[in-house]
Write a protein that holds these residues in place. Structure first.
Motif, PDB file in Angstrom:
ATOM      1  N   LEU A 115      -3.108 -17.980 -31.455  1.00  0.00           N
ATOM      2  CA  LEU A 115      -4.428 -18.496 -31.119  1.00  0.00           C
ATOM      3  C   LEU A 115      -5.245 -17.416 -30.419  1.00  0.00           C
ATOM      4  CD1 LEU A 115      -3.711 -22.097 -29.729  1.00  0.00           C
ATOM      5  CD2 LEU A 115      -4.679 -21.487 -31.947  1.00  0.00           C
ATOM      6  N   ASP A 116      -6.534 -17.411 -30.702  1.00  0.00           N
ATOM      7  CA  ASP A 116      -7.447 -16.446 -30.079  1.00  0.00           C
ATOM      8  C   ASP A 116      -8.728 -17.181 -29.710  1.00  0.00           C
ATOM      9  OD1 ASP A 116      -8.949 -14.351 -29.213  1.00  0.00           O
ATOM     10  OD2 ASP A 116      -8.688 -13.107 -31.001  1.00  0.00           O
ATOM     11  N   ASP A 117      -8.951 -17.356 -28.400  1.00  0.00           N
ATOM     12  CA  ASP A 117     -10.141 -18.054 -27.911  1.00  0.00           C
ATOM     13  C   ASP A 117     -11.203 -17.020 -27.560  1.00  0.00           C
ATOM     14  OD1 ASP A 117     -12.085 -19.535 -26.556  1.00  0.00           O
ATOM     15  OD2 ASP A 117     -10.607 -20.957 -25.795  1.00  0.00           O
ATOM     16  N   GLU A 118     -12.207 -16.896 -28.414  1.00  0.00           N
ATOM     17  CA  GLU A 118     -13.243 -15.884 -28.192  1.00  0.00           C
ATOM     18  C   GLU A 118     -14.098 -16.187 -26.968  1.00  0.00           C
ATOM     19  OE1 GLU A 118     -15.477 -15.578 -31.757  1.00  0.00           O
ATOM     20  OE2 GLU A 118     -13.803 -14.752 -32.955  1.00  0.00           O
ATOM     21  N   MET A 119     -14.238 -17.454 -26.603  1.00  0.00           N
ATOM     22  CA  MET A 119     -15.081 -17.817 -25.472  1.00  0.00           C
ATOM     23  C   MET A 119     -14.446 -17.406 -24.148  1.00  0.00           C
ATOM     24  SD  MET A 119     -16.529 -21.574 -26.576  1.00  0.00           S
ATOM     25  CE  MET A 119     -17.503 -21.609 -25.068  1.00  0.00           C
ATOM     26  N   THR A 120     -13.141 -17.601 -24.004  1.00  0.00           N
ATOM     27  CA  THR A 120     -12.467 -17.278 -22.735  1.00  0.00           C
ATOM     28  C   THR A 120     -11.772 -15.921 -22.781  1.00  0.00           C
ATOM     29  OG1 THR A 120     -10.404 -18.345 -23.432  1.00  0.00           O
ATOM     30  CG2 THR A 120     -12.061 -19.723 -22.352  1.00  0.00           C
ATOM     31  N   GLY A 121     -11.580 -15.372 -23.972  1.00  0.00           N
ATOM     32  CA  GLY A 121     -10.865 -14.109 -24.084  1.00  0.00           C
ATOM     33  C   GLY A 121      -9.362 -14.257 -23.997  1.00  0.00           C
ATOM     34  N   GLU A 122      -8.852 -15.496 -24.072  1.00  0.00           N
ATOM     35  CA  GLU A 122      -7.420 -15.752 -23.969  1.00  0.00           C
ATOM     36  C   GLU A 122      -6.791 -15.769 -25.352  1.00  0.00           C
ATOM     37  OE1 GLU A 122      -6.889 -18.473 -19.997  1.00  0.00           O
ATOM     38  OE2 GLU A 122      -7.563 -19.480 -21.839  1.00  0.00           O
ATOM     39  N   THR A 123      -5.543 -15.299 -25.426  1.00  0.00           N
ATOM     40  CA  THR A 123      -4.776 -15.324 -26.665  1.00  0.00           C
ATOM     41  C   THR A 123      -3.389 -15.895 -26.379  1.00  0.00           C
ATOM     42  OG1 THR A 123      -3.910 -13.082 -26.364  1.00  0.00           O
ATOM     43  CG2 THR A 123      -5.987 -13.318 -27.582  1.00  0.00           C
ATOM     44  N   LEU A 124      -2.844 -16.605 -27.348  1.00  0.00           N
ATOM     45  CA  LEU A 124      -1.512 -17.183 -27.239  1.00  0.00           C
ATOM     46  C   LEU A 124      -0.726 -16.819 -28.488  1.00  0.00           C
ATOM     47  CD1 LEU A 124       0.630 -19.048 -25.952  1.00  0.00           C
ATOM     48  CD2 LEU A 124      -0.447 -20.957 -27.164  1.00  0.00           C
ATOM     49  N   THR A 125       0.433 -16.203 -28.276  1.00  0.00           N
ATOM     50  CA  THR A 125       1.321 -15.848 -29.376  1.00  0.00           C
ATOM     51  C   THR A 125       2.697 -16.450 -29.104  1.00  0.00           C
ATOM     52  OG1 THR A 125       0.149 -13.755 -29.707  1.00  0.00           O
ATOM     53  CG2 THR A 125       2.317 -13.979 -30.721  1.00  0.00           C
ATOM     54  N   VAL A 126       3.171 -17.297 -30.007  1.00  0.00           N
ATOM     55  CA  VAL A 126       4.463 -17.955 -29.866  1.00  0.00           C
ATOM     56  C   VAL A 126       5.299 -17.657 -31.099  1.00  0.00           C
ATOM     57  CG1 VAL A 126       5.661 -20.145 -29.544  1.00  0.00           C
ATOM     58  CG2 VAL A 126       3.415 -19.800 -28.506  1.00  0.00           C
ATOM     59  N   SER A 127       6.507 -17.168 -30.889  1.00  0.00           N
ATOM     60  CA  SER A 127       7.398 -16.847 -32.007  1.00  0.00           C
ATOM     61  C   SER A 127       7.942 -18.127 -32.640  1.00  0.00           C
ATOM     62  CB  SER A 127       8.562 -15.976 -31.534  1.00  0.00           C
ATOM     63  OG  SER A 127       8.087 -14.786 -30.943  1.00  0.00           O
ATOM     64  N   GLU A 128       8.355 -18.023 -33.885  1.00  0.00           N
ATOM     65  CA  GLU A 128       8.965 -19.156 -34.576  1.00  0.00           C
ATOM     66  C   GLU A 128      10.305 -19.495 -33.937  1.00  0.00           C
ATOM     67  OE1 GLU A 128      10.346 -20.535 -39.092  1.00  0.00           O
ATOM     68  OE2 GLU A 128       9.399 -18.587 -38.735  1.00  0.00           O
ATOM     69  N   GLY A 129      10.531 -20.777 -33.677  1.00  0.00           N
ATOM     70  CA  GLY A 129      11.760 -21.225 -33.053  1.00  0.00           C
ATOM     71  C   GLY A 129      12.582 -22.092 -33.998  1.00  0.00           C
ATOM     72  N   TYR A 130      13.871 -22.145 -33.724  1.00  0.00           N
ATOM     73  CA  TYR A 130      14.780 -22.899 -34.581  1.00  0.00           C
ATOM     74  C   TYR A 130      15.892 -23.509 -33.736  1.00  0.00           C
ATOM     75  CZ  TYR A 130      18.576 -23.871 -37.837  1.00  0.00           C
ATOM     76  OH  TYR A 130      19.587 -24.476 -38.521  1.00  0.00           O
ATOM     77  N   GLY A 131      16.337 -24.705 -34.120  1.00  0.00           N
ATOM     78  CA  GLY A 131      17.425 -25.342 -33.405  1.00  0.00           C
ATOM     79  C   GLY A 131      18.109 -26.386 -34.270  1.00  0.00           C
ATOM     80  N   ALA A 167       7.247 -16.078 -26.091  1.00  0.00           N
ATOM     81  CA  ALA A 167       5.816 -16.341 -26.171  1.00  0.00           C
ATOM     82  C   ALA A 167       5.090 -15.431 -25.195  1.00  0.00           C
ATOM     83  CB  ALA A 167       5.509 -17.813 -25.858  1.00  0.00           C
ATOM     84  N   VAL A 168       3.812 -15.155 -25.503  1.00  0.00           N
ATOM     85  CA  VAL A 168       2.966 -14.333 -24.646  1.00  0.00           C
ATOM     86  C   VAL A 168       1.603 -14.995 -24.545  1.00  0.00           C
ATOM     87  CG1 VAL A 168       1.889 -12.081 -24.276  1.00  0.00           C
ATOM     88  CG2 VAL A 168       4.154 -12.211 -25.321  1.00  0.00           C
ATOM     89  N   LEU A 169       1.142 -15.207 -23.305  1.00  0.00           N
ATOM     90  CA  LEU A 169      -0.193 -15.742 -23.036  1.00  0.00           C
ATOM     91  C   LEU A 169      -0.981 -14.675 -22.295  1.00  0.00           C
ATOM     92  CD1 LEU A 169      -2.256 -18.086 -22.983  1.00  0.00           C
ATOM     93  CD2 LEU A 169      -1.193 -18.841 -20.837  1.00  0.00           C
ATOM     94  N   ARG A 170      -2.097 -14.254 -22.881  1.00  0.00           N
ATOM     95  CA  ARG A 170      -2.912 -13.186 -22.290  1.00  0.00           C
ATOM     96  C   ARG A 170      -4.306 -13.694 -21.969  1.00  0.00           C
ATOM     97  NH1 ARG A 170      -0.337 -10.578 -26.611  1.00  0.00           N
ATOM     98  NH2 ARG A 170       1.008  -8.808 -26.031  1.00  0.00           N
ATOM     99  N   GLY A 171      -4.852 -13.198 -20.863  1.00  0.00           N
ATOM    100  CA  GLY A 171      -6.211 -13.472 -20.467  1.00  0.00           C
ATOM    101  C   GLY A 171      -6.863 -12.202 -19.977  1.00  0.00           C
ATOM    102  N   PRO A 172      -8.139 -12.259 -19.655  1.00  0.00           N
ATOM    103  CA  PRO A 172      -8.819 -11.050 -19.178  1.00  0.00           C
ATOM    104  C   PRO A 172      -8.193 -10.454 -17.918  1.00  0.00           C
ATOM    105  CG  PRO A 172     -10.405 -12.752 -19.775  1.00  0.00           C
ATOM    106  CD  PRO A 172      -9.058 -13.391 -19.799  1.00  0.00           C
ATOM    107  N   GLU A 173      -7.555 -11.288 -17.082  1.00  0.00           N
ATOM    108  CA  GLU A 173      -7.021 -10.779 -15.820  1.00  0.00           C
ATOM    109  C   GLU A 173      -5.551 -11.113 -15.612  1.00  0.00           C
ATOM    110  OE1 GLU A 173      -9.480 -12.230 -12.730  1.00  0.00           O
ATOM    111  OE2 GLU A 173     -11.223 -11.023 -13.288  1.00  0.00           O
ATOM    112  N   TYR A 174      -4.840 -11.547 -16.643  1.00  0.00           N
ATOM    113  CA  TYR A 174      -3.432 -11.869 -16.468  1.00  0.00           C
ATOM    114  C   TYR A 174      -2.685 -11.757 -17.795  1.00  0.00           C
ATOM    115  CZ  TYR A 174      -4.281 -16.364 -18.681  1.00  0.00           C
ATOM    116  OH  TYR A 174      -4.611 -17.342 -19.586  1.00  0.00           O
ATOM    117  N   ARG A 175      -1.346 -11.696 -17.659  1.00  0.00           N
ATOM    118  CA  ARG A 175      -0.466 -11.705 -18.825  1.00  0.00           C
ATOM    119  C   ARG A 175       0.831 -12.403 -18.427  1.00  0.00           C
ATOM    120  NH1 ARG A 175       3.934  -8.969 -20.767  1.00  0.00           N
ATOM    121  NH2 ARG A 175       4.078  -8.666 -23.042  1.00  0.00           N
ATOM    122  N   LEU A 176       1.187 -13.480 -19.144  1.00  0.00           N
ATOM    123  CA  LEU A 176       2.401 -14.237 -18.895  1.00  0.00           C
ATOM    124  C   LEU A 176       3.267 -14.181 -20.142  1.00  0.00           C
ATOM    125  CD1 LEU A 176       4.103 -16.247 -17.191  1.00  0.00           C
ATOM    126  CD2 LEU A 176       2.749 -18.088 -18.217  1.00  0.00           C
TER     127      LEU A 176
END
Length: 429
Positions: free
Chosen positions: A137-153, A173-182
Motif C-alpha cells: 500500500l502507498d498512501d500519497e496523502m500521508t506519505g505512508e507505505t505498508l509492505t507485508v510479505s506473503e504468509g502461509y500456515g 512487514a515494513v511500515l514507513r512514514g515521513p518520520e518513522y520506520r517500523l
C-alpha cells in the motif's frame, strides 16, 4: 474362477461409484458438527452456514462470520463461500471470503484473496492450509507505505479433533512514514497439542520473531533481536493434574549504540486439578450463557446470573482446595547498570474433605511471596523511570537496600508482610 473375479470387480466398481457420495455425506456431517463445537468453545465470533448444497462429486456452501469490532463495539459480518470436491477417501473445501463493502479490502488484496483450504479424510483427520497474499500500500496523502510479505500456515487435526499440530511462517512487514520506520522480520510459530480431558490440553509450542525495530526521526532506533515464546503443558499424577509453563525471552535489545541482554520472564501454573479446572471453565460458560436473553426474553436474567456467580465461587473453592501454585518464578532483565530481577508466586495447599467443607473463602489459606530488585543507578540513568517509581518509594512499597531498590512481600494467614510492615487483609477479599 472367472465369476469370482467378476464379482470382485463389480464390488470394487460399486465402492468406487458410491465413495464420492459417502464422502460428501460424511463431510457435510463433519462440517455441521465442527461449526457447532467451534461456536460453543469460544465467544469471540460465531460461524453460521446459511446454505449447504450437496451434490455427487461436489458441494457448495455459503455463510458468514459474525464478530465484534473492538474499536466500535458493533457486530461485523464477513461472508464466505466454500467449494467442496468429493474424493474417494475424503473431501477438499476451498474457502473464499466475500469482498466486504468499503475501499480498504480491494486495496489490500487487488488480485488475490486470502484463501483457506480444508482437506478431510473419512478416518477422522483434517488439515487446514491458509495463505495470505502479499500486501503493498502507498498512501500519497500521508506519505505512508505498508509492505507485508506473503504468509502461509497449516493446522492438522487428528484423533477426532483431540490432537492438533499447527505451523505458520510469515517473512515480515515494513511500515514507513515521513518520520518513522517500523519493521518485523521472520515470524515462525509451531504448536503440538493433545486434549487431556474436557478443556485441558497438553503439549508444547514455540513462537519466534527474528527481529523488530522502530526508527524515528527524533529518537534513537530501538531493535529487538530473537524474541521467543515457549510453552509446555504436561499431565502429572496419573493424568489427574496438569502443569503448564511459559517462557518469554529476548536475546538482545539495542538502543542507539547501547546493547544489552538477555531478558527472560517465566510463568508457571503447577499441579492444577484437571476436574477442578474443567468445573471452573464450565461455570464461566454458564455465566456467559446467563447474560444472554432466552428466546429473546430478558426476564430472569438476574436470577440466572446470580446462580452462575455462586457456581463460579463454588468451582473456585473446589479448585483451590485441590491445591495449586501459580505465578512468575523468574523475572530477569539485563540493563546497562545491572540486572532487574524478581519473582511472584501464589499457592494454595491441598485440603482434605473436612478442611474443604470448613473453608469459608478462597483467600483464607492462600500464601505467596513477591520480590523485586531494581538497580538505583538505572533510575538515575532514566529520569522518567525515577518519576514513575517515586510514589512507590514514598508509600514504602519500594525501599532502598544498598545499591538496589527492593520490594519484598509475603502473604500468609490473611496478612501481607511488606518490607517488614504487616498489613491485615479484610476477610471479604
Amino acid at each position: 474362477m472367472k465369476k469370482r473375479w467378476m464379482w470382485a470387480g463389480g464390488l470394487v466398481l460399486a465402492l468406487g461409484i458410491s465413495a464420492p457420495w459417502v464422502s460428501g455425506k460424511l463431510t457435510e456431517q463433519q462440517w455441521q458438527q465442527a461449526v457447532a463445537e467451534l461456536n460453543e468453545a469460544q465467544p469471540m465470533f460465531s460461524l453460521d452456514t446459511m446454505e449447504y448444497t450437496r451434490g455427487y462429486l461436489g458441494s457448495r456452501l455459503e455463510g458468514h462470520i459474525e464478530f465484534e469490532n473492538p474499536k466500535t463495539g458493533e457486530r461485523e459480518v464477513l461472508g464466505y463461500r466454500g467449494d467442496v470436491s468429493h474424493g474417494l477417501v475424503g473431501s477438499r473445501i476451498v474457502f473464499v471470503t466475500e469482498v466486504p463493502e468499503g475501499e480498504v479490502w480491494p486495496l489490500l488484496f487487488p488480485q488475490r484473496q486470502p484463501e483457506l483450504t480444508l482437506t478431510t479424510r473419512l478416518w477422522g483427520t483434517a488439515r487446514a492450509d491458509m495463505s495470505m497474499p502479499a500486501i503493498s500500500l502507498d498512501d500519497e496523502m500521508t506519505g505512508e507505505t505498508l509492505t507485508v510479505s506473503e504468509g502461509y500456515g497449516w493446522v492438522n487435526f487428528s484423533s477426532g479433533g483431540s490432537e492438533l499440530e499447527a505451523n505458520m511462517i510469515w517473512p515480515g512487514a515494513v511500515l514507513r512514514g515521513p518520520e518513522y520506520r517500523l519493521s518485523m522480520e521472520n515470524l515462525h510459530f509451531e504448536q503440538s497439542m493433545e486434549r487431556l480431558r474436557g478443556d485441558v490440553w497438553i503439549g508444547s509450542g514455540e513462537a519466534v520473531l527474528a527481529s523488530a525495530s522502530l526508527a524515528r526521526a527524533d529518537a534513537p532506533e530501538v531493535v529487538l533481536e530473537d524474541l521467543r515464546w515457549l510453552t509446555e503443558s504436561l499431565a502429572v499424577d496419573d493424568d489427574q493434574r496438569f502443569t503448564t509453563r511459559s517462557i518469554l525471552s529476548l536475546a538482545r535489545i539495542s538502543l542507539d549504540s547501547d546493547s544489552f541482554g538477555p531478558h527472560q520472564l517465566e510463568f508457571a501454573l503447577s499441579d492444577v486439578s484437571v476436574d477442578g479446572w474443567n468445573l471452573l471453565v464450565d461455570a464461566f460458560h454458564e455465566m456467559q450463557a446467563a447474560s444472554e436473553p432466552v428466546n429473546g426474553d430478558a426476564s430472569g436474567r438476574f436470577e440466572r446470573q446470580l446462580a452462575a456467580t455462586m457456581n463460579i465461587a463454588e468451582a473456585a473453592r473446589a479448585l483451590a482446595g485441590a491445591g495449586f501454585s501459580v505465578g512468575f518464578p523468574e523475572l530477569s532483565l539485563d540493563s546497562p547498570d545491572g540486572p532487574v530481577t524478581g519473582t511472584a508466586i501464589l499457592s494454595h495447599p491441598e485440603l482434605g474433605d473436612a478442611e474443604l467443607e470448613g473453608m469459608a473463602i478462597v483467600m483464607e489459606r492462600l500464601s505467596g511471596q513477591l520480590q523485586l530488585r531494581i538497580p538505583v543507578a538505572l533510575t538515575e540513568r532514566y529520569p522518567t523511570l525515577a518519576e514513575e517509581l517515586a510514589p512507590l518509594l514514598a508509600q514504602g512499597v519500594l525501599v532502598r537496600s544498598g545499591d538496589d531498590l527492593v520490594l519484598e512481600a509475603t502473604l500468609k494467614d490473611l496478612q501481607i508482610n511488606l518490607n517488614g510492615q504487616v498489613i491485615p487483609l479484610p476477610p471479604m477479599i
